[in-house]
Motif scaffolding. Sequence first.
Motif, PDB file in Angstrom:
ATOM      1  N   ASP A   1      58.284  18.305  49.818  1.00 30.75           N
ATOM      2  CA  ASP A   1      59.132  18.832  48.750  1.00 30.75           C
ATOM      3  C   ASP A   1      58.433  19.874  47.880  1.00 30.75           C
ATOM      4  O   ASP A   1      59.098  20.563  47.101  1.00 30.75           O
ATOM      5  CB  ASP A   1      59.628  17.686  47.860  1.00 30.75           C
ATOM      6  N   SER A   2      57.119  20.011  48.007  1.00 30.18           N
ATOM      7  CA  SER A   2      56.395  20.910  47.111  1.00 30.18           C
ATOM      8  C   SER A   2      55.606  22.004  47.828  1.00 30.18           C
ATOM      9  O   SER A   2      54.858  22.742  47.173  1.00 30.18           O
ATOM     10  CB  SER A   2      55.432  20.111  46.223  1.00 30.18           C
ATOM     11  N   SER A   3      55.761  22.159  49.143  1.00 28.40           N
ATOM     12  CA  SER A   3      55.009  23.213  49.828  1.00 28.40           C
ATOM     13  C   SER A   3      55.735  23.669  51.085  1.00 28.40           C
ATOM     14  O   SER A   3      56.458  22.900  51.725  1.00 28.40           O
ATOM     15  CB  SER A   3      53.601  22.727  50.192  1.00 28.40           C
ATOM     16  N   ARG A   4      55.515  24.940  51.444  1.00 26.05           N
ATOM     17  CA  ARG A   4      56.116  25.503  52.645  1.00 26.05           C
ATOM     18  C   ARG A   4      55.216  26.589  53.223  1.00 26.05           C
ATOM     19  O   ARG A   4      54.446  27.240  52.509  1.00 26.05           O
ATOM     20  CB  ARG A   4      57.502  26.070  52.352  1.00 26.05           C
TER      21      ARG A   4
ATOM     22  N   ILE B   1      53.791  39.231  58.038  1.00 26.52           N
ATOM     23  CA  ILE B   1      52.907  38.469  57.162  1.00 26.52           C
ATOM     24  C   ILE B   1      53.217  36.972  57.236  1.00 26.52           C
ATOM     25  O   ILE B   1      54.331  36.560  57.564  1.00 26.52           O
ATOM     26  CB  ILE B   1      52.989  38.938  55.694  1.00 26.52           C
ATOM     27  N   ALA B   2      52.207  36.161  56.954  1.00 28.58           N
ATOM     28  CA  ALA B   2      52.341  34.723  56.829  1.00 28.58           C
ATOM     29  C   ALA B   2      52.105  34.342  55.373  1.00 28.58           C
ATOM     30  O   ALA B   2      51.252  34.928  54.696  1.00 28.58           O
ATOM     31  CB  ALA B   2      51.341  34.002  57.730  1.00 28.58           C
ATOM     32  N   SER B   3      52.875  33.369  54.888  1.00 22.98           N
ATOM     33  CA  SER B   3      52.826  33.014  53.473  1.00 22.98           C
ATOM     34  C   SER B   3      52.800  31.506  53.277  1.00 22.98           C
ATOM     35  O   SER B   3      53.342  30.745  54.093  1.00 22.98           O
ATOM     36  CB  SER B   3      54.047  33.587  52.735  1.00 22.98           C
ATOM     37  N   TYR B   4      52.184  31.092  52.184  1.00 24.14           N
ATOM     38  CA  TYR B   4      52.217  29.704  51.732  1.00 24.14           C
ATOM     39  C   TYR B   4      52.714  29.690  50.292  1.00 24.14           C
ATOM     40  O   TYR B   4      52.262  30.499  49.467  1.00 24.14           O
ATOM     41  CB  TYR B   4      50.827  29.063  51.788  1.00 24.14           C
ATOM     42  N   ASP B   5      53.648  28.780  49.982  1.00 22.37           N
ATOM     43  CA  ASP B   5      54.166  28.644  48.622  1.00 22.37           C
ATOM     44  C   ASP B   5      54.025  27.210  48.131  1.00 22.37           C
ATOM     45  O   ASP B   5      54.205  26.248  48.903  1.00 22.37           O
ATOM     46  CB  ASP B   5      55.657  29.018  48.560  1.00 22.37           C
ATOM     47  N   TYR B   6      53.739  27.089  46.844  1.00 24.30           N
ATOM     48  CA  TYR B   6      53.781  25.796  46.162  1.00 24.30           C
ATOM     49  C   TYR B   6      55.026  25.779  45.291  1.00 24.30           C
ATOM     50  O   TYR B   6      55.264  26.718  44.510  1.00 24.30           O
ATOM     51  CB  TYR B   6      52.529  25.593  45.310  1.00 24.30           C
ATOM     52  N   LEU B   7      55.850  24.724  45.401  1.00 23.18           N
ATOM     53  CA  LEU B   7      57.127  24.637  44.717  1.00 23.18           C
ATOM     54  C   LEU B   7      57.076  23.648  43.560  1.00 23.18           C
ATOM     55  O   LEU B   7      56.500  22.561  43.696  1.00 23.18           O
ATOM     56  CB  LEU B   7      58.239  24.224  45.681  1.00 23.18           C
ATOM     57  N   VAL B   8      57.697  24.030  42.453  1.00 19.77           N
ATOM     58  CA  VAL B   8      57.788  23.174  41.270  1.00 19.77           C
ATOM     59  C   VAL B   8      59.255  22.993  40.921  1.00 19.77           C
ATOM     60  O   VAL B   8      59.947  23.964  40.601  1.00 19.77           O
ATOM     61  CB  VAL B   8      57.049  23.796  40.067  1.00 19.77           C
ATOM     62  N   PRO B   9      59.799  21.754  40.998  1.00 18.83           N
ATOM     63  CA  PRO B   9      61.209  21.533  40.669  1.00 18.83           C
ATOM     64  C   PRO B   9      61.484  21.746  39.185  1.00 18.83           C
ATOM     65  O   PRO B   9      60.666  21.411  38.329  1.00 18.83           O
ATOM     66  CB  PRO B   9      61.447  20.078  41.078  1.00 18.83           C
ATOM     67  N   LEU B  10      62.653  22.301  38.896  1.00 15.09           N
ATOM     68  CA  LEU B  10      63.061  22.545  37.517  1.00 15.09           C
ATOM     69  C   LEU B  10      64.427  21.899  37.285  1.00 15.09           C
ATOM     70  O   LEU B  10      65.328  22.010  38.116  1.00 15.09           O
ATOM     71  CB  LEU B  10      63.156  24.044  37.227  1.00 15.09           C
ATOM     72  N   GLY B  11      64.594  21.233  36.174  1.00 17.33           N
ATOM     73  CA  GLY B  11      65.886  20.661  35.826  1.00 17.33           C
ATOM     74  C   GLY B  11      66.338  19.588  36.796  1.00 17.33           C
ATOM     75  O   GLY B  11      65.618  18.631  37.090  1.00 17.33           O
TER      76      GLY B  11
END
Length: 207
Positions: free
Chosen positions: A75-78, A97-107
């Motif tokens: 739920d917090s990374s892709r 390109i290749a990418s990594y994201d960290y996700l932060v839920p809001l509301g």
Amino acid sequence: MNKTPLVLAAVITSVFSIPTMAADWFVGAGVGAQQNGYDKVVTDTGKDPKEVTSSSSLTHDNEFYMVRGGVYLDDSSRLYGTYSYNADDSTTQQSFIASYDYLVPLGSGRLNWFIGASAGSNHVSPESENMSSGNNFVWGGQTGFIFNITDNLSTEIGYRYLDQDYSISNAPDEIDEPVATPKAGSEVTTLSATDSQQVYLSLDYRF
């Protein structure tokens, strides 16, 4: 030795080597605006040593298109790979390109803020036939917001910055004019791509 193909292969392979269990795959497409930054240096080749007669920085603004696919690790990374295309009067650029994201839920959890890093390769093709195309390594980061419309469908607005290092030599003073073969004593222009900035809107489907 050019390490760009090795680095690109490593980051792209990482996206598609994730175990399939407990992972949600997604595909998507998007459009946006891209600003490319350039440095231009004019050199007098008739002088010994060669003398820089002028230098300047400039930008080109144009639209770009992208398709992408990847996987939510939890739920917090892709991790995901992106192909993007943009063109103006001077060059056509294609990025892988290749990418990594960290996700932060809001509301309520339907809205997520993300921040991450990217690396890959950018293929630059000048519009002039007398300029050679080539690849350069790009790297940078991105941030933005993801809104989950349904469990499977989401939309995203984001900003990405990519640093790049690509030079085109033997160009005339104006980068969108045909290139003439430089003669002794002529002024030769070197145009260097320095960075790209993207603002985009995408729609993704999650499996």
